[in-house]
Design a protein around this motif. Structure first.
Motif, PDB file in Angstrom:
ATOM      1  N   VAL A  87      35.031  36.879  45.852  1.00 15.91           N
ATOM      2  CA  VAL A  87      34.865  35.886  44.794  1.00 15.91           C
ATOM      3  C   VAL A  87      33.746  36.346  43.861  1.00 15.91           C
ATOM      4  N   TYR A  88      34.047  36.405  42.573  1.00 12.42           N
ATOM      5  CA  TYR A  88      33.073  36.804  41.569  1.00 12.42           C
ATOM      6  C   TYR A  88      32.294  35.577  41.114  1.00 12.42           C
ATOM      7  N   ALA A  89      30.970  35.715  41.053  1.00 11.05           N
ATOM      8  CA  ALA A  89      30.117  34.607  40.627  1.00 11.05           C
ATOM      9  C   ALA A  89      29.287  35.031  39.425  1.00 11.05           C
ATOM     10  N   GLY A  90      29.224  34.140  38.445  1.00 13.96           N
ATOM     11  CA  GLY A  90      28.425  34.406  37.254  1.00 13.96           C
ATOM     12  C   GLY A  90      27.897  33.118  36.661  1.00 13.96           C
ATOM     13  N   ASN A  91      26.836  33.232  35.901  1.00 12.87           N
ATOM     14  CA  ASN A  91      26.199  32.049  35.316  1.00 12.87           C
ATOM     15  C   ASN A  91      26.964  31.479  34.130  1.00 12.87           C
ATOM     16  N   GLU A  92      27.793  32.276  33.487  1.00 12.85           N
ATOM     17  CA  GLU A  92      28.491  31.835  32.283  1.00 12.85           C
ATOM     18  C   GLU A  92      29.890  31.277  32.566  1.00 12.85           C
ATOM     19  N   ILE A  93      30.314  31.247  33.812  1.00 14.82           N
ATOM     20  CA  ILE A  93      31.660  30.768  34.158  1.00 14.82           C
ATOM     21  C   ILE A  93      31.653  29.246  34.166  1.00 14.82           C
ATOM     22  N   THR A  94      32.520  28.641  33.350  1.00 14.10           N
ATOM     23  CA  THR A  94      32.521  27.178  33.224  1.00 14.10           C
ATOM     24  C   THR A  94      33.647  26.509  34.002  1.00 14.10           C
ATOM     25  N   GLU A  95      34.660  27.266  34.386  1.00 15.14           N
ATOM     26  CA  GLU A  95      35.799  26.747  35.152  1.00 15.14           C
ATOM     27  C   GLU A  95      35.945  27.576  36.424  1.00 15.14           C
ATOM     28  N   VAL A  96      36.550  27.009  37.450  1.00 12.16           N
ATOM     29  CA  VAL A  96      36.983  27.815  38.583  1.00 12.16           C
ATOM     30  C   VAL A  96      38.217  28.569  38.095  1.00 12.16           C
ATOM     31  N   LEU A  97      38.170  29.894  38.173  1.00 15.43           N
ATOM     32  CA  LEU A  97      39.235  30.722  37.614  1.00 15.43           C
ATOM     33  C   LEU A  97      40.020  31.448  38.700  1.00 15.43           C
ATOM     34  N   LEU A  98      41.330  31.303  38.649  1.00 13.55           N
ATOM     35  CA  LEU A  98      42.226  32.148  39.441  1.00 13.55           C
ATOM     36  C   LEU A  98      42.564  33.343  38.572  1.00 13.55           C
ATOM     37  N   GLY A  99      42.488  34.545  39.136  1.00 14.91           N
ATOM     38  CA  GLY A  99      42.749  35.741  38.365  1.00 14.91           C
ATOM     39  C   GLY A  99      44.141  36.305  38.577  1.00 14.91           C
ATOM     40  N   SER A 100      44.430  37.356  37.826  1.00 11.49           N
ATOM     41  CA  SER A 100      45.761  37.960  37.850  1.00 11.49           C
ATOM     42  C   SER A 100      46.087  38.672  39.161  1.00 11.49           C
ATOM     43  N   GLU A 101      45.111  38.892  40.020  1.00  9.90           N
ATOM     44  CA  GLU A 101      45.381  39.520  41.323  1.00  9.90           C
ATOM     45  C   GLU A 101      46.390  38.698  42.132  1.00  9.90           C
ATOM     46  N   TRP A 102      46.389  37.375  41.949  1.00  7.99           N
ATOM     47  CA  TRP A 102      47.349  36.508  42.645  1.00  7.99           C
ATOM     48  C   TRP A 102      48.783  36.829  42.247  1.00  7.99           C
ATOM     49  N   LEU A 103      48.977  37.289  41.013  1.00  6.57           N
ATOM     50  CA  LEU A 103      50.329  37.554  40.522  1.00  6.57           C
ATOM     51  C   LEU A 103      50.947  38.790  41.172  1.00  6.57           C
ATOM     52  N   LYS A 104      50.137  39.566  41.888  1.00  8.62           N
ATOM     53  CA  LYS A 104      50.658  40.704  42.643  1.00  8.62           C
ATOM     54  C   LYS A 104      51.300  40.266  43.954  1.00  8.62           C
ATOM     55  N   ILE A 105      50.944  39.055  44.420  1.00 12.90           N
ATOM     56  CA  ILE A 105      51.476  38.598  45.723  1.00 12.90           C
ATOM     57  C   ILE A 105      52.230  37.273  45.647  1.00 12.90           C
ATOM     58  N   LEU A 106      52.067  36.531  44.555  1.00 15.32           N
ATOM     59  CA  LEU A 106      52.740  35.236  44.406  1.00 15.32           C
ATOM     60  C   LEU A 106      53.455  35.181  43.054  1.00 15.32           C
ATOM     61  N   PRO A 107      54.717  34.787  43.029  1.00 18.30           N
ATOM     62  CA  PRO A 107      55.422  34.687  41.746  1.00 18.30           C
ATOM     63  C   PRO A 107      54.961  33.467  40.950  1.00 18.30           C
ATOM     64  N   LEU A 108      54.902  33.639  39.645  1.00 15.77           N
ATOM     65  CA  LEU A 108      54.521  32.577  38.719  1.00 15.77           C
ATOM     66  C   LEU A 108      55.739  32.198  37.894  1.00 15.77           C
TER      67      LEU A 108
END
Length: 120
Positions: A87-108
């Motif tokens: 999990v990537y953590a940063g001070n400027e992130i305003t939303e919990v973000l799901l990234g494109s890595e999920w699209l390699k294992i789950l269809p959208l």
């Protein structure tokens, strides 16, 4: 299969559960960000309350340029399945973000007109 919802500006939102190191499941809405190439990104302040283990640092290219992120080993439930992921953590992130890595294992599946949004 997890059903999502559309935001006012076309954002894609999915309900997930973050699992703390204390065994609590915290439901949160997360936004799918296909420009983020990891699994999950979250604000540094929020991640500290989850008790997840720090595992290192990595630099990623963002809309603001290259940014250094702290990385934690986190757990979440998505599509009724538990995952242990970096999990990537940063001070400027305003939303919990799901990234494109999920699209390699789950269809959208997205169909704005029909109101269909599913992952998994």
């Amino acid at each position: 299969m997890i059903h999502g919802s559309f935001g006012e500006n076309g954002q894609l939102f999915f309900a997930i559960e973050l699992i703390t190191d204390y065994g609590l499941n915290l439901p949160v809405d997360s936004m799918l960000d296909t420009g983020f190439t990891g699994f999950l990104a979250i604000n540094q302040q929020d991640i500290e309350s989850l008790g997840w283990s720090y595992i290192g640092r990595d630099t990623l290219r963002t809309a603001q340029g290259e940014t250094l992120f702290k990385i934690y080993l986190g757990k979440l439930i998505l599509n009724e399945q538990e995952y242990e992921i970096p999990v990537y953590a940063g001070n400027e992130i305003t939303e919990v973000l799901l990234g494109s890595e999920w699209l390699k294992i789950l269809p959208l599946l997205v169909n704005y007109e029909a109101g269909i949004l599913t992952l998994g």
